[in-house]
Design a protein around this motif. Structure first.
Motif, PDB file in Angstrom:
ATOM      1  N   ARG A  12       0.815  -1.222   0.000  1.00  0.00           N
ATOM      2  CA  ARG A  12       0.000   0.000   0.000  1.00  0.00           C
ATOM      3  C   ARG A  12       0.851   1.276   0.000  1.00  0.00           C
ATOM      4  NH1 ARG A  12      -5.575   0.808   3.350  1.00  0.00           N
ATOM      5  NH2 ARG A  12      -6.161   2.782   2.416  1.00  0.00           N
ATOM      6  N   PHE A  13       1.997   1.251   0.714  1.00  0.00           N
ATOM      7  CA  PHE A  13       2.794   2.476   0.868  1.00  0.00           C
ATOM      8  C   PHE A  13       4.263   2.332   0.499  1.00  0.00           C
ATOM      9  CE2 PHE A  13      -0.811   3.171   3.686  1.00  0.00           C
ATOM     10  CZ  PHE A  13      -1.212   4.420   3.268  1.00  0.00           C
ATOM     11  N   GLY A  14       4.716   1.122   0.179  1.00  0.00           N
ATOM     12  CA  GLY A  14       6.123   0.944  -0.173  1.00  0.00           C
ATOM     13  C   GLY A  14       7.040   0.810   1.026  1.00  0.00           C
ATOM     14  N   GLY A  15       6.485   0.633   2.218  1.00  0.00           N
ATOM     15  CA  GLY A  15       7.326   0.432   3.396  1.00  0.00           C
ATOM     16  C   GLY A  15       6.805   1.162   4.612  1.00  0.00           C
ATOM     17  N   TRP A  16       7.729   1.407   5.552  1.00  0.00           N
ATOM     18  CA  TRP A  16       7.381   2.017   6.828  1.00  0.00           C
ATOM     19  C   TRP A  16       7.786   3.477   6.856  1.00  0.00           C
ATOM     20  CZ3 TRP A  16      10.298  -2.689   7.002  1.00  0.00           C
ATOM     21  CH2 TRP A  16       9.521  -3.821   7.265  1.00  0.00           C
ATOM     22  N   GLY A  17       7.241   4.210   7.810  1.00  0.00           N
ATOM     23  CA  GLY A  17       7.569   5.623   7.986  1.00  0.00           C
ATOM     24  C   GLY A  17       6.369   6.487   7.659  1.00  0.00           C
ATOM     25  N   VAL A  18       6.638   7.748   7.407  1.00  0.00           N
ATOM     26  CA  VAL A  18       5.594   8.681   6.970  1.00  0.00           C
ATOM     27  C   VAL A  18       5.593   8.600   5.449  1.00  0.00           C
ATOM     28  CG1 VAL A  18       4.819  11.072   6.959  1.00  0.00           C
ATOM     29  CG2 VAL A  18       5.987  10.153   8.977  1.00  0.00           C
ATOM     30  N   ARG A  19       4.492   8.126   4.887  1.00  0.00           N
ATOM     31  CA  ARG A  19       4.436   7.814   3.450  1.00  0.00           C
ATOM     32  C   ARG A  19       3.207   8.401   2.776  1.00  0.00           C
ATOM     33  NH1 ARG A  19       8.360   4.217   1.362  1.00  0.00           N
ATOM     34  NH2 ARG A  19       9.574   3.503   3.124  1.00  0.00           N
ATOM     35  N   VAL A  20       3.345   8.657   1.484  1.00  0.00           N
ATOM     36  CA  VAL A  20       2.215   9.019   0.624  1.00  0.00           C
ATOM     37  C   VAL A  20       2.263   8.057  -0.555  1.00  0.00           C
ATOM     38  CG1 VAL A  20       1.149  10.805  -0.801  1.00  0.00           C
ATOM     39  CG2 VAL A  20       2.354  11.450   1.282  1.00  0.00           C
ATOM     40  N   ASN A  21       1.125   7.423  -0.870  1.00  0.00           N
ATOM     41  CA  ASN A  21       1.107   6.501  -2.004  1.00  0.00           C
ATOM     42  C   ASN A  21       0.586   7.203  -3.265  1.00  0.00           C
ATOM     43  OD1 ASN A  21      -1.710   6.497  -1.779  1.00  0.00           O
ATOM     44  ND2 ASN A  21      -1.804   4.462  -0.853  1.00  0.00           N
ATOM     45  N   PHE A  22       0.496   6.444  -4.350  1.00  0.00           N
ATOM     46  CA  PHE A  22       0.085   7.015  -5.636  1.00  0.00           C
ATOM     47  C   PHE A  22      -1.364   7.480  -5.649  1.00  0.00           C
ATOM     48  CE2 PHE A  22       3.695   4.305  -7.015  1.00  0.00           C
ATOM     49  CZ  PHE A  22       4.498   5.333  -7.491  1.00  0.00           C
ATOM     50  N   LYS A  23      -2.181   7.005  -4.723  1.00  0.00           N
ATOM     51  CA  LYS A  23      -3.571   7.441  -4.629  1.00  0.00           C
ATOM     52  C   LYS A  23      -3.717   8.722  -3.814  1.00  0.00           C
ATOM     53  CE  LYS A  23      -5.401   2.723  -4.709  1.00  0.00           C
ATOM     54  NZ  LYS A  23      -6.137   1.726  -3.922  1.00  0.00           N
ATOM     55  N   GLY A  24      -2.600   9.199  -3.238  1.00  0.00           N
ATOM     56  CA  GLY A  24      -2.637  10.393  -2.399  1.00  0.00           C
ATOM     57  C   GLY A  24      -2.969  10.103  -0.948  1.00  0.00           C
ATOM     58  N   GLU A  25      -3.012   8.811  -0.600  1.00  0.00           N
ATOM     59  CA  GLU A  25      -3.280   8.433   0.786  1.00  0.00           C
ATOM     60  C   GLU A  25      -2.018   8.654   1.626  1.00  0.00           C
ATOM     61  OE1 GLU A  25      -6.406   4.773   0.200  1.00  0.00           O
ATOM     62  OE2 GLU A  25      -4.265   4.319   0.044  1.00  0.00           O
ATOM     63  N   MET A  26      -2.214   9.103   2.837  1.00  0.00           N
ATOM     64  CA  MET A  26      -1.106   9.346   3.753  1.00  0.00           C
ATOM     65  C   MET A  26      -0.995   8.163   4.700  1.00  0.00           C
ATOM     66  SD  MET A  26       0.885  11.879   4.217  1.00  0.00           S
ATOM     67  CE  MET A  26       2.167  12.305   5.338  1.00  0.00           C
ATOM     68  N   GLY A  27       0.213   7.709   4.974  1.00  0.00           N
ATOM     69  CA  GLY A  27       0.430   6.606   5.894  1.00  0.00           C
ATOM     70  C   GLY A  27       1.430   6.969   6.975  1.00  0.00           C
ATOM     71  N   TYR A  28       1.085   6.640   8.190  1.00  0.00           N
ATOM     72  CA  TYR A  28       1.988   6.767   9.334  1.00  0.00           C
ATOM     73  C   TYR A  28       2.187   5.343   9.838  1.00  0.00           C
ATOM     74  CZ  TYR A  28       0.722  11.670   9.009  1.00  0.00           C
ATOM     75  OH  TYR A  28       0.508  12.940   8.554  1.00  0.00           O
ATOM     76  N   ILE A  29       3.262   4.703   9.375  1.00  0.00           N
ATOM     77  CA  ILE A  29       3.430   3.274   9.552  1.00  0.00           C
ATOM     78  C   ILE A  29       4.696   2.990  10.364  1.00  0.00           C
ATOM     79  CG2 ILE A  29       3.518   1.047   8.372  1.00  0.00           C
ATOM     80  CD1 ILE A  29       1.109   2.859   7.524  1.00  0.00           C
ATOM     81  N   MET A  30       4.512   2.371  11.534  1.00  0.00           N
ATOM     82  CA  MET A  30       5.665   1.977  12.339  1.00  0.00           C
ATOM     83  C   MET A  30       5.960   0.496  12.158  1.00  0.00           C
ATOM     84  SD  MET A  30       8.177   2.606  14.321  1.00  0.00           S
ATOM     85  CE  MET A  30       7.925   4.291  14.761  1.00  0.00           C
ATOM     86  N   SER A  31       4.968  -0.342  12.352  1.00  0.00           N
ATOM     87  CA  SER A  31       5.189  -1.778  12.198  1.00  0.00           C
ATOM     88  C   SER A  31       3.851  -2.500  12.146  1.00  0.00           C
ATOM     89  CB  SER A  31       6.040  -2.321  13.345  1.00  0.00           C
ATOM     90  OG  SER A  31       5.362  -2.189  14.563  1.00  0.00           O
ATOM     91  N   GLY A  32       3.919  -3.773  11.849  1.00  0.00           N
ATOM     92  CA  GLY A  32       2.718  -4.593  11.836  1.00  0.00           C
ATOM     93  C   GLY A  32       1.888  -4.446  10.577  1.00  0.00           C
TER      94      GLY A  32
END
Length: 174
Positions: free
Chosen positions: A119-139
């Motif tokens: 969905r985001f290409g990995g962990w961290g603070v991410r934005v994907n191609f759909k413009g969704e924001m991700g705050y991903i630490m683990s799991g």
């Protein structure tokens, strides 16, 4: 640290990096810089075919051998707080202040299972191609917030508990 805008914290979760691959990468880089530092600065043997000066090597060692591993493995954390008016997150040491997602700005929220890589290409603070924001630490568990202006995914170990607490206060903020 004092937060001026503090509300009542109903639920708090603190996540730290758990990915073995991240630990391996960070500690490998640190070990390599320690090796170079010890070889050239301590033992006086040149490190590499075109060795840099001792001053440059000391700076690289201090950054990548000491500061970077401590920052990544000790101080990096994702803090989630459910408060009376919304969900607050802080990705330390990258965020200086909490980012707030207020109930009044949420169209919906739900517990999800997802792949951080897909969905985001990995962990961290991410934005994907759909413009969704991700705050991903683990799991692979998280909460998906559908806001008026974007979709946000936040990783969590306890999505059901967070949803339950949000439900309680979201209804009272309508």
């Amino acid at each position: 640290m004092i937060r001026i805008e503090a509300k009542n914290v109903i639920f708090r979760e603190v996540q730290q990096p758990r990915q073995p691959l991240l630990w391996i990468i960070v500690l490998s880089i640190a070990a390599f810089t320690w090796y170079g530092f010890i070889r050239q600065v301590i033992l006086g043997l040149p490190f590499g075919n075109k060795p840099s000066s001792n001053a440059v090597l000391i700076i690289i060692w201090m950054i990548f051998g000491i500061a970077f591993p401590i920052m990544m493995l000790k101080w990096t954390k994702l803090i989630l707080e459910v408060q009376e008016d919304g969900l607050y997150i802080r990705f330390t040491p990258f965020h200086f202040h909490y980012k707030k997602f207020l109930y009044k700005d949420m169209e919906s929220y739900k517990s999800i299972n997802y792949s951080p890589f897909k969905r985001f290409g990995g962990w961290g603070v991410r934005v994907n191609f759909k413009g969704e924001m991700g705050y991903i630490m683990s799991g692979k568990q998280g909460i998906e917030l559908t806001l008026k202006y974007q979709t946000v995914v936040i990783s969590t170990y306890k999505p059901d508990e967070i949803i339950k607490e949000m439900d309680t206060f979201q209804k009272s903020n309508l």
